[in-house]
Enzyme design. Sequence first.
Site, mmCIF file in Angstrom:
data_model
loop_
_atom_site.group_PDB
_atom_site.id
_atom_site.type_symbol
_atom_site.label_atom_id
_atom_site.label_comp_id
_atom_site.label_asym_id
_atom_site.label_seq_id
_atom_site.Cartn_x
_atom_site.Cartn_y
_atom_site.Cartn_z
ATOM 1 C CB CYS A 174 -0.923 0.033 1.215
ATOM 2 S SG CYS A 174 -2.418 -0.966 1.039
ATOM 3 C CG ASP B 223 10.619 -9.620 -5.495
ATOM 4 O OD1 ASP B 223 9.528 -10.174 -5.280
ATOM 5 O OD2 ASP B 223 11.551 -9.587 -4.645
ATOM 6 C CG ASN C 99 3.881 -17.485 -3.487
ATOM 7 O OD1 ASN C 99 3.771 -18.500 -4.168
ATOM 8 N ND2 ASN C 99 4.998 -16.779 -3.429
ATOM 9 C CG HIS D 89 2.317 -10.065 -4.204
ATOM 10 N ND1 HIS D 89 1.853 -10.106 -2.903
ATOM 11 C CD2 HIS D 89 3.304 -10.985 -4.276
ATOM 12 C CE1 HIS D 89 2.540 -10.998 -2.222
ATOM 13 N NE2 HIS D 89 3.428 -11.565 -3.025
HETATM 14 P P1 AMP Z 1 5.258 -13.467 -1.374
HETATM 15 O O1 AMP Z 1 6.155 -14.457 -0.682
HETATM 16 O O2 AMP Z 1 4.510 -14.063 -2.525
HETATM 17 O O3 AMP Z 1 4.382 -12.732 -0.401
HETATM 18 O O4 AMP Z 1 6.239 -12.432 -2.054
HETATM 19 C C1 AMP Z 1 6.572 -11.195 -1.513
HETATM 20 C C2 AMP Z 1 7.632 -10.627 -2.402
HETATM 21 O O5 AMP Z 1 7.746 -9.241 -2.133
HETATM 22 C C3 AMP Z 1 9.026 -11.245 -2.179
HETATM 23 O O6 AMP Z 1 9.502 -11.788 -3.415
HETATM 24 C C4 AMP Z 1 9.867 -10.050 -1.718
HETATM 25 O O7 AMP Z 1 11.192 -10.097 -2.200
HETATM 26 C C5 AMP Z 1 9.082 -8.870 -2.271
HETATM 27 N N1 AMP Z 1 9.241 -7.625 -1.559
HETATM 28 C C6 AMP Z 1 9.149 -7.423 -0.220
HETATM 29 N N2 AMP Z 1 9.323 -6.125 0.072
HETATM 30 C C7 AMP Z 1 9.507 -5.484 -1.110
HETATM 31 C C8 AMP Z 1 9.742 -4.117 -1.482
HETATM 32 N N3 AMP Z 1 9.808 -3.141 -0.561
HETATM 33 N N4 AMP Z 1 9.896 -3.827 -2.787
HETATM 34 C C9 AMP Z 1 9.843 -4.806 -3.713
HETATM 35 N N5 AMP Z 1 9.608 -6.105 -3.437
HETATM 36 C C10 AMP Z 1 9.455 -6.434 -2.156
HETATM 37 ZN ZN ZN Z 2 -1.847 -3.195 1.135
#
Ligand code: AMP
Ligand code: ZN
Length: 123
Positions: free
Chosen positions: A7, A30, A96, A109
Amino acid sequence: MDNCIFCKIAAKQLPANIVYEDDELMAFKDIKPAAPIHLLVIPKKHISSLSDCNASHHELLGKMLALVPKLAAEHGIAPVGDETGPFSGGYKTLINTGPEGGQEVYHLHAHLLGGPRPWTLDR
Ligand code: AMP
Ligand code: ZN
């Protein structure tokens, strides 16, 4: 939503490498890429996970998914139908969902992963 990092990225309160934005969606790189190209597609509006979606989200989910091939083409990972080279294109699209689904960030996402292997998906 307070304290949701995605957000905050959507509101531009946190920096991100944004590669696409419209009224409803955003896509950014990412922060810890598991593949040479690793993008995340999010709705700007907070939805915690895919399991919170229902028929009222058809249009939004369709837009998220339809954005993937456009981003893949723009990042050079669309399938090219040539399987003789080291990289013939193609990608993985992943949502996921929940703790056993490997979800770490509770803002819906879709991951878009592609580029020459190996990838380090199993983190
Ligand atoms: P999930 O495990 O499907 O919830 O994936 C979350 C993803 O968000 C992971 O691949 C993280 O590397 C990525 N992530 C977490 N924080 C950030 C951020 N600030 N900017 C970009 N990607 C992020
Ligand atoms: Zn959110």
